[in-house]
Write a protein that holds these residues in place. Structure first.
Motif, mmCIF file in Angstrom:
data_model
loop_
_atom_site.group_PDB
_atom_site.id
_atom_site.type_symbol
_atom_site.label_atom_id
_atom_site.label_comp_id
_atom_site.label_asym_id
_atom_site.label_seq_id
_atom_site.Cartn_x
_atom_site.Cartn_y
_atom_site.Cartn_z
ATOM 1 N N ASP A 192 3.634 1.869 -28.294
ATOM 2 C CA ASP A 192 3.887 0.470 -28.631
ATOM 3 C C ASP A 192 3.171 -0.471 -27.665
ATOM 4 O OD1 ASP A 192 5.570 1.314 -26.597
ATOM 5 O OD2 ASP A 192 7.433 0.796 -27.649
ATOM 6 N N VAL A 193 3.076 -0.085 -26.403
ATOM 7 C CA VAL A 193 2.324 -0.894 -25.431
ATOM 8 C C VAL A 193 0.830 -0.788 -25.707
ATOM 9 C CG1 VAL A 193 1.753 -1.185 -22.983
ATOM 10 C CG2 VAL A 193 4.113 -0.700 -23.667
ATOM 11 N N ASN A 194 0.377 0.425 -26.022
ATOM 12 C CA ASN A 194 -1.044 0.600 -26.303
ATOM 13 C C ASN A 194 -1.479 -0.239 -27.490
ATOM 14 O OD1 ASN A 194 -3.608 2.076 -25.732
ATOM 15 N ND2 ASN A 194 -3.284 2.764 -27.839
ATOM 16 N N ALA A 195 -0.607 -0.415 -28.475
ATOM 17 C CA ALA A 195 -0.953 -1.250 -29.628
ATOM 18 C C ALA A 195 -1.230 -2.687 -29.185
ATOM 19 C CB ALA A 195 0.180 -1.220 -30.649
ATOM 20 N N LEU A 196 -0.445 -3.178 -28.226
ATOM 21 C CA LEU A 196 -0.661 -4.535 -27.704
ATOM 22 C C LEU A 196 -1.974 -4.620 -26.936
ATOM 23 C CD1 LEU A 196 2.938 -5.252 -26.320
ATOM 24 C CD2 LEU A 196 1.972 -6.065 -28.481
ATOM 25 N N MET B 265 -9.574 5.836 -19.796
ATOM 26 C CA MET B 265 -8.505 5.379 -20.702
ATOM 27 C C MET B 265 -8.835 5.873 -22.104
ATOM 28 S SD MET B 265 -6.884 1.639 -19.969
ATOM 29 C CE MET B 265 -5.669 1.955 -21.273
ATOM 30 N N PRO B 266 -8.453 7.101 -22.449
ATOM 31 C CA PRO B 266 -8.834 7.669 -23.751
ATOM 32 C C PRO B 266 -8.306 6.880 -24.943
ATOM 33 C CG PRO B 266 -8.025 9.371 -22.245
ATOM 34 C CD PRO B 266 -7.728 8.058 -21.597
ATOM 35 N N GLN B 267 -7.252 6.066 -24.738
ATOM 36 C CA GLN B 267 -6.674 5.323 -25.863
ATOM 37 C C GLN B 267 -7.491 4.088 -26.250
ATOM 38 O OE1 GLN B 267 -3.046 5.164 -23.461
ATOM 39 N NE2 GLN B 267 -1.890 5.635 -25.317
ATOM 40 N N LEU B 268 -8.418 3.665 -25.388
ATOM 41 C CA LEU B 268 -9.223 2.483 -25.667
ATOM 42 C C LEU B 268 -10.668 2.881 -25.953
ATOM 43 C CD1 LEU B 268 -7.951 -0.267 -23.199
ATOM 44 C CD2 LEU B 268 -7.133 0.339 -25.468
ATOM 45 N N SER C 255 0.816 -1.215 0.000
ATOM 46 C CA SER C 255 0.000 0.000 0.000
ATOM 47 C C SER C 255 0.851 1.266 0.000
ATOM 48 C CB SER C 255 -0.939 0.007 1.207
ATOM 49 O OG SER C 255 -0.200 0.001 2.417
ATOM 50 N N GLU C 256 2.123 1.134 0.361
ATOM 51 C CA GLU C 256 3.031 2.281 0.346
ATOM 52 C C GLU C 256 3.607 2.538 -1.045
ATOM 53 O OE1 GLU C 256 5.586 2.647 4.067
ATOM 54 O OE2 GLU C 256 5.103 0.494 4.102
ATOM 55 N N ILE C 257 3.385 1.611 -1.961
ATOM 56 C CA ILE C 257 3.827 1.783 -3.347
ATOM 57 C C ILE C 257 2.683 2.423 -4.113
ATOM 58 C CG2 ILE C 257 4.780 0.653 -5.370
ATOM 59 C CD1 ILE C 257 6.519 0.336 -2.854
ATOM 60 N N ILE C 258 2.808 3.698 -4.428
ATOM 61 C CA ILE C 258 1.736 4.453 -5.076
ATOM 62 C C ILE C 258 1.914 4.340 -6.592
ATOM 63 C CG2 ILE C 258 0.551 6.658 -5.214
ATOM 64 C CD1 ILE C 258 0.649 5.324 -2.405
ATOM 65 N N ILE C 259 0.898 3.847 -7.261
ATOM 66 C CA ILE C 259 1.029 3.555 -8.688
ATOM 67 C C ILE C 259 -0.093 4.183 -9.507
ATOM 68 C CG2 ILE C 259 2.194 1.343 -8.249
ATOM 69 C CD1 ILE C 259 -0.551 0.002 -9.006
ATOM 70 N N ASP C 260 0.191 4.339 -10.785
ATOM 71 C CA ASP C 260 -0.846 4.594 -11.786
ATOM 72 C C ASP C 260 -0.845 3.385 -12.704
ATOM 73 O OD1 ASP C 260 -2.851 5.980 -13.128
ATOM 74 O OD2 ASP C 260 -1.439 6.805 -14.577
ATOM 75 N N ALA C 261 -1.997 2.766 -12.870
ATOM 76 C CA ALA C 261 -2.084 1.538 -13.666
ATOM 77 C C ALA C 261 -3.266 1.625 -14.615
ATOM 78 C CB ALA C 261 -2.239 0.320 -12.765
ATOM 79 N N CYS C 262 -3.117 1.018 -15.800
ATOM 80 C CA CYS C 262 -4.223 0.993 -16.747
ATOM 81 C C CYS C 262 -4.022 -0.127 -17.750
ATOM 82 C CB CYS C 262 -4.370 2.333 -17.468
ATOM 83 S SG CYS C 262 -2.936 2.785 -18.460
ATOM 84 N N GLY C 263 -5.115 -0.557 -18.340
ATOM 85 C CA GLY C 263 -5.094 -1.620 -19.339
ATOM 86 C C GLY C 263 -6.390 -2.387 -19.298
ATOM 87 N N ASN D 50 -5.945 -6.596 -27.904
ATOM 88 C CA ASN D 50 -6.666 -7.494 -27.002
ATOM 89 C C ASN D 50 -8.010 -6.920 -26.576
ATOM 90 O OD1 ASN D 50 -4.917 -9.981 -26.190
ATOM 91 N ND2 ASN D 50 -3.468 -8.279 -26.285
ATOM 92 N N ALA D 51 -8.061 -5.612 -26.351
ATOM 93 C CA ALA D 51 -9.321 -4.992 -25.955
ATOM 94 C C ALA D 51 -10.372 -5.146 -27.059
ATOM 95 C CB ALA D 51 -9.102 -3.517 -25.627
ATOM 96 N N ILE D 52 -9.961 -4.950 -28.304
ATOM 97 C CA ILE D 52 -10.904 -5.085 -29.423
ATOM 98 C C ILE D 52 -11.302 -6.549 -29.601
ATOM 99 C CG2 ILE D 52 -11.131 -4.855 -31.924
ATOM 100 C CD1 ILE D 52 -9.511 -2.252 -31.691
#
Length: 465
Positions: A396-400, A365-368, A198-206, A404-406
């Motif tokens: 390049d990560v968003n392309a991956l 997530m505006p990219q999806l 919980s002390e590791i503050i992150i931003d995550a998406c996918g 999968n999202a589509i």
């Protein structure tokens, strides 16, 4: 003390139900009823008896009234929360999901989210969840619905598509393991005791099981900047974030891994994939990390066989019986899961809490695609869930992720329309199927449909392409 009703759909769960019931037993400001519903009524009854054992445990703070319901509607009536945790079909069906593709050189380490196994599992699961959504709308439309079933994205999509006003989210602990991995890096590089995740503050998406950490901070230190040193040190031998575990344990325990895939992806893309390696590889071309069993082992992870799952299920049933009969003590202690804490935040019993969750993309997530289900941080507060807009993924990560999202979207709409041709196009476009010809893909798809026909024939006009 807040008195609530929780409807547990899949109340015969062989493992997660126990974790949840123990966490509830230690929630000092909550009490009420847990309504257990499962198509396997004796399994739900077994969990009721285990619940009574938990009630009698000296560590228990909050005692709950466990009731088994033979009908889903009465279990849902008046519920404040609904937990959905089911196995769609049996492990016999999952055997076809996971092992039939091996005849075509396609190996799967999990087989429940994407890849050929994920598509077939979705075909069984989505029609069931359509029914769940209708029942929730009829019996407890204001309840918060927490989905734990895989494929997480398709299940959550179904709930919202059938009942757009539903208050639902998908909950997954894979991101927690990535925070643990980062806490290991803090310990190894900064010479401090390993901090709590919980002390590791992150931003995550996918999308679920293919989520990426684009920012990570510990007390002002940018962890993604120091991570290369950690990876250089442990890349070859691997590093397992589970306390007391070593990377080589993956050979005997299919749920252990050396994070070598995660480290390799970070070297390539500069952001950290947040799921375990067993999940990550199924979103990528099969020639990258999982050509065969030997390839998987060279990357320090294991292919979980369905034979293992079947034996594990028998072991868990036997343990449940021993606990229910009083022949084995149950340890009532806090787990690392957050479901109960999120429930308390939604009830206004604790301050707002930030955690990762799977919900419909309304722009976080505006990219999806809008309307697809994505996994990002969300703020949980009194009767409120608000997604947090994420930092953009590298292109390049968003392309991956986008591929999968589509695929997940196309799989879902093919199932919704009961259109095998549309489902097949999503099937053949799975990264794990990248080595198949179209003819091979159709042959495999038909074999897999036949293997799970008993769970499809009531929902689909045909079970052959």
């Amino acid at each position: 003390m807040k008195n609530i009703k929780i409807a547990y759909i899949g109340g015969g769960s062989k493992a997660w139900a126990r974790v949840f019931m123990k966490d509830l037993a230690l929630a000092e400001d909550l009490s009420g009823e847990i309504a257990l519903y499962d198509i396997d009524l004796p399994a739900a009854e077994l969990n009721r008896r285990i619940g009574e054992r938990i009630n009698a445990h000296p560590n228990t703070i909050s005692k709950w009234d466990y009731k088994v319901y033979p009908e889903i509607g009465t279990a849902l009536d008046g519920a404040d929360f609904v937990i959905c945790s089911i196995l769609p079909g049996t492990f016999d069906e999952m055997e076809g999901d996971v092992h039939l593709p091996e005849e075509y050189g396609i190996y799967q380490s999990v087989g429940d989210t994407v890849g050929p196994g994920g598509v077939l599992r979705a075909m069984r699961t989505v029609p069931i969840y359509e029914g769940f959504a209708r029942e929730i709308k009829a019996h407890c439309p204001d309840a918060w619905v927490i989905n734990l079933t895989n494929p997480m994205t398709a299940c959550t999509k179904t709930l919202y598509d059938v009942f757009p006003e539903i208050k639902a989210f998908g909950c997954c602990h894979e991101v927690f393991h990535a925070q643990e991995f980062l806490s290991c890096a803090v310990h190894e590089l900064m010479g401090v005791p390993r901090p709590h995740r919980s002390e590791i503050i992150i931003d995550a998406c996918g999308v679920n099981h293919f989520t990426w950490i684009t920012e990570a901070n510990y007390k002002g230190t940018d962890l993604l900047k120091i991570l290369p040193e950690f990876i250089d040190k442990f890349y070859e031998q691997g590093y397992c974030e589970h306390v007391g575990s070593q990377p080589q344990e993956f050979r005997d325990n299919p749920f252990r891994y050396g994070n070598k895939v995660k480290m390799d992806l970070f070297r390539r893309f500069g952001v950290l994939a947040a799921a375990g390696d067993r999940h990550l590889v199924e979103f990528l071309n099969n020639s990258w990390y999982i050509k065969d069993k030997a390839d998987a082992e060279s990357w320090l992870f294991h292919l979980t066989t369905v034979a293992y799952r079947k034996q594990d299920r028998l072991d868990k049933i036997a343990q449940s019986q021993r606990i229910a009969d009083g022949e084995e003590q149950i340890d009532v202690s806090h787990s690392d899961e957050e479901v109960v804490e999120l429930m308390k935040a939604l009830l206004g019993l604790i301050p707002p809490k930030v955690s990762n969750a799977n919900v419909v993309n309304v722009g976080q997530m505006p990219q999806l695609p809008l309307g697809s289900v994505v996994e990002t941080n969300c703020v949980f507060a009194h009767n409120s869930l608000k997604p947090v807009t994420s930092k953009p993924l590298p292109n390049d990560v968003n392309a991956l992720v986008l591929r999968n999202a589509i695929n997940i979207e196309n799989t879902y709409y093919g199932i919704k329309e009961r259109d095998l041709n549309r489902i097949f196009e999503a099937f053949i476009n799975q990264p794990l199927c990248s080595s198949l010809t179209v003819a091979q893909g159709k042959e495999l798809f038909n074999k897999m449909l036949a293997a799970t026909e008993a769970y499809l024939k009531d929902f689909y006009p045909s079970t052959r392409l």
